[in-house]
Design a protein around this motif. Structure first.
Motif, PDB file in Angstrom:
ATOM      1  N   ASP A  59      24.803  11.088  -5.602  1.00 36.88           N
ATOM      2  CA  ASP A  59      23.956  10.824  -4.433  1.00 36.88           C
ATOM      3  C   ASP A  59      24.763  10.045  -3.415  1.00 36.88           C
ATOM      4  N   VAL A  60      24.905  10.619  -2.225  1.00 33.05           N
ATOM      5  CA  VAL A  60      25.597   9.880  -1.166  1.00 33.05           C
ATOM      6  C   VAL A  60      24.541   9.060  -0.431  1.00 33.05           C
ATOM      7  N   LEU A  61      24.794   7.766  -0.282  1.00 36.62           N
ATOM      8  CA  LEU A  61      23.773   6.894   0.300  1.00 36.62           C
ATOM      9  C   LEU A  61      23.347   7.355   1.689  1.00 36.62           C
ATOM     10  N   GLN A  62      22.075   7.253   1.946  1.00 31.47           N
ATOM     11  CA  GLN A  62      21.521   7.761   3.195  1.00 31.47           C
ATOM     12  C   GLN A  62      21.736   6.831   4.384  1.00 31.47           C
ATOM     13  N   VAL A  63      21.863   5.519   4.092  1.00 34.82           N
ATOM     14  CA  VAL A  63      22.090   4.588   5.212  1.00 34.82           C
ATOM     15  C   VAL A  63      23.480   4.878   5.754  1.00 34.82           C
ATOM     16  N   GLN A  64      23.565   5.188   7.032  1.00 35.54           N
ATOM     17  CA  GLN A  64      24.871   5.542   7.594  1.00 35.54           C
ATOM     18  C   GLN A  64      25.636   4.284   7.970  1.00 35.54           C
ATOM     19  N   SER A  65      26.860   4.179   7.480  1.00 31.92           N
ATOM     20  CA  SER A  65      27.702   3.118   8.027  1.00 31.92           C
ATOM     21  C   SER A  65      28.490   3.752   9.160  1.00 31.92           C
ATOM     22  N   LEU A  66      28.710   2.985  10.195  1.00 31.26           N
ATOM     23  CA  LEU A  66      29.286   3.542  11.419  1.00 31.26           C
ATOM     24  C   LEU A  66      30.671   2.998  11.702  1.00 31.26           C
ATOM     25  N   CYS A  67      31.522   3.889  12.179  1.00 32.17           N
ATOM     26  CA  CYS A  67      32.831   3.524  12.708  1.00 32.17           C
ATOM     27  C   CYS A  67      32.596   2.804  14.051  1.00 32.17           C
ATOM     28  N   TRP A  68      33.604   2.060  14.528  1.00 26.64           N
ATOM     29  CA  TRP A  68      33.451   1.366  15.822  1.00 26.64           C
ATOM     30  C   TRP A  68      33.123   2.339  16.949  1.00 26.64           C
ATOM     31  N   CYS A  69      33.494   3.637  16.788  1.00 26.30           N
ATOM     32  CA  CYS A  69      33.271   4.629  17.861  1.00 26.30           C
ATOM     33  C   CYS A  69      31.852   5.196  17.827  1.00 26.30           C
ATOM     34  N   GLY A  70      31.088   4.843  16.763  1.00 29.28           N
ATOM     35  CA  GLY A  70      29.707   5.320  16.665  1.00 29.28           C
ATOM     36  C   GLY A  70      29.537   6.503  15.732  1.00 29.28           C
ATOM     37  N   ALA A  71      30.664   7.125  15.331  1.00 31.34           N
ATOM     38  CA  ALA A  71      30.569   8.257  14.394  1.00 31.34           C
ATOM     39  C   ALA A  71      30.301   7.731  12.983  1.00 31.34           C
ATOM     40  N   ARG A  72      29.818   8.626  12.133  1.00 35.69           N
ATOM     41  CA  ARG A  72      29.569   8.225  10.754  1.00 35.69           C
ATOM     42  C   ARG A  72      30.890   7.808  10.090  1.00 35.69           C
ATOM     43  N   ALA A  73      30.871   6.635   9.447  1.00 35.01           N
ATOM     44  CA  ALA A  73      32.088   6.184   8.749  1.00 35.01           C
ATOM     45  C   ALA A  73      32.093   6.782   7.354  1.00 35.01           C
ATOM     46  N   THR A  74      33.215   7.368   6.974  1.00 30.56           N
ATOM     47  CA  THR A  74      33.311   7.978   5.651  1.00 30.56           C
ATOM     48  C   THR A  74      34.458   7.397   4.834  1.00 30.56           C
ATOM     49  N   LEU A  75      35.299   6.573   5.473  1.00 39.81           N
ATOM     50  CA  LEU A  75      36.485   6.059   4.791  1.00 39.81           C
ATOM     51  C   LEU A  75      36.592   4.538   4.949  1.00 39.81           C
ATOM     52  N   ALA A 113      41.042  -7.908   4.989  1.00 42.23           N
ATOM     53  CA  ALA A 113      39.627  -7.518   5.025  1.00 42.23           C
ATOM     54  C   ALA A 113      39.538  -5.996   5.004  1.00 42.23           C
ATOM     55  N   TYR A 114      38.340  -5.500   5.147  1.00 46.92           N
ATOM     56  CA  TYR A 114      38.125  -4.057   5.157  1.00 46.92           C
ATOM     57  C   TYR A 114      37.311  -3.684   6.387  1.00 46.92           C
ATOM     58  N   GLU A 115      37.470  -2.434   6.810  1.00 49.68           N
ATOM     59  CA  GLU A 115      36.692  -1.921   7.944  1.00 49.68           C
ATOM     60  C   GLU A 115      36.389  -0.458   7.647  1.00 49.68           C
ATOM     61  N   VAL A 116      35.135  -0.048   7.852  1.00 47.35           N
ATOM     62  CA  VAL A 116      34.813   1.362   7.603  1.00 47.35           C
ATOM     63  C   VAL A 116      35.074   2.153   8.886  1.00 47.35           C
ATOM     64  N   LEU A 117      35.683   3.324   8.715  1.00 48.61           N
ATOM     65  CA  LEU A 117      36.101   4.137   9.863  1.00 48.61           C
ATOM     66  C   LEU A 117      35.716   5.600   9.645  1.00 48.61           C
ATOM     67  N   CYS A 118      35.588   6.336  10.729  1.00 49.49           N
ATOM     68  CA  CYS A 118      35.459   7.788  10.609  1.00 49.49           C
ATOM     69  C   CYS A 118      36.864   8.343  10.291  1.00 49.49           C
ATOM     70  N   ARG A 119      36.911   9.584   9.853  1.00 46.49           N
ATOM     71  CA  ARG A 119      38.209  10.136   9.433  1.00 46.49           C
ATOM     72  C   ARG A 119      39.221  10.157  10.580  1.00 46.49           C
ATOM     73  N   ARG A 120      38.749  10.540  11.774  1.00 47.88           N
ATOM     74  CA  ARG A 120      39.672  10.644  12.919  1.00 47.88           C
ATOM     75  C   ARG A 120      40.395   9.310  13.142  1.00 47.88           C
ATOM     76  N   HIS A 121      39.608   8.221  13.122  1.00 42.14           N
ATOM     77  CA  HIS A 121      40.228   6.931  13.427  1.00 42.14           C
ATOM     78  C   HIS A 121      40.981   6.347  12.229  1.00 42.14           C
ATOM     79  N   HIS A 122      40.585   6.756  11.013  1.00 45.71           N
ATOM     80  CA  HIS A 122      41.377   6.334   9.845  1.00 45.71           C
ATOM     81  C   HIS A 122      42.751   6.990   9.918  1.00 45.71           C
ATOM     82  N   MET A 123      42.764   8.283  10.228  1.00 47.51           N
ATOM     83  CA  MET A 123      44.044   9.009  10.307  1.00 47.51           C
ATOM     84  C   MET A 123      44.934   8.434  11.408  1.00 47.51           C
ATOM     85  N   ARG A 124      44.287   7.992  12.500  1.00 43.12           N
ATOM     86  CA  ARG A 124      45.076   7.427  13.616  1.00 43.12           C
ATOM     87  C   ARG A 124      45.335   5.935  13.450  1.00 43.12           C
TER      88      ARG A 124
END
Ligand SMILES: Nc1ncnc2c1ncn2[C@@H]1O[C@H](COP(=O)(O)OP(=O)(O)O)[C@@H](O)[C@H]1O
Ligand SMILES: Cc1cn([C@H]2C[C@H](O)[C@@H](COP(=O)(O)O)O2)c(=O)[nH]c1=O
Length: 210
Positions: A138-154, A181-192
């Motif tokens: 089960d992937v949690l339904q509460v969306q964590s967000l990247c600083w850009c507003g996209a769904r954070a997955t990483l 520390a840690y920061e949650v990011l969308c894939r695009r921004h994690h890759m960059r």
């Protein structure tokens, strides 16, 4: 039928909160369970949620043998209907196999909670085995967000706000707190390798230099 369920999500997506809610709801209906964790930020033998709950748990170590532990409790007459297993990414593959065996041979429900990937986007060994063996993910339904507003997955690891890609796989820590520390990011921004701080600096530079 008992099940092995893996509840996964990024850091800060509500996994420990759901773990404690699950325990509360099952306990309220008279079912007997045990809570396990490994390396919670609040310290040894705890499950803590950023929503404020912090409860006692059994600490999982390299020596923990879930099969032996629960067999012994059951043999001495203790009821064990379910296990809540937080920070399950830190469990060994063998410990995950013991959990699966408890489901199949003792009809014990296992609710495991954890992140799937580390700061380098690689699966933790415990999470990999859970993905392989779980009846349900089960992937949690509460969306964590990247600083850009996209769904954070990483999950990214940062030092003074900048993303790092070298280091030990396991470093206990929190989002946005501490030198490491840690920061949650969308894939695009994690890759960059673009954290909130990097993005702020870039936009400040752009407005300065046009
Ligand atoms: N002050 C707050 N008010 C409301 N919700 C909060 C607050 N602080 C944290 N949360 C919620 O708690 C979630 C983190 O819960 P937690 O169980 O600690 O996450 P995880 O175990 O996945 O790291 C956040 O995604 C957010 O929804
Ligand atoms: C990405 C990543 C995380 N960790 C640690 C940091 C935290 O202590 C836990 C995750 O806890 P949460 O309840 O999901 O916030 O994992 C790590 O050791 N290595 C990593 O790469």
């Amino acid at each position: 039928m008992a099940e092995l369920v893996f509840f996964s999500g990024t850091m800060d997506s509500g996994k420990s909160t759901l773990a404690l809610q699950t325990d509360h709801n099952y306990r309220a209906r008279g079912r007997a369970g045990l809570i396990f964790s490994r390396g919670d930020r609040a310290g040894q033998a705890r499950v803590s949620s950023r929503l404020g709950l912090d409860v006692a748990a059994h600490e999982v170590t390299d020596d923990t043998d879930f099969w032996a532990e629960i067999s012994s409790r059951r043999s001495s007459g203790e009821a064990v209907d379910y296990l809540v297993c937080d920070e399950a990414q830190f469990y060994s593959p063998e410990q995950v196999e013991q959990l699966a065996r408890l489901v199949d041979e003792m009809e014990i429900d296992i609710f495991a909670f954890g992140i799937t990937t580390d700061f380098r986007t690689r699966l933790f060994p415990g999470s990999a085995r859970l993905i392989e063996l779980a009846d349900r993910i089960d992937v949690l339904q509460v969306q964590s967000l990247c600083w850009c507003g996209a769904r954070a997955t990483l999950n990214a690891r940062t030092v003074d706000g900048l993303m790092v890609t070298e280091g030990e796989q396991v470093v206990i820590g929190d989002v946005g707190r501490g030198e490491v520390a840690y920061e949650v990011l969308c894939r695009r921004h994690h890759m960059r390798r673009m954290t909130a701080l990097t993005a702020r600096r870039r936009s400040a530079d752009e407005s300065l230099w046009g």
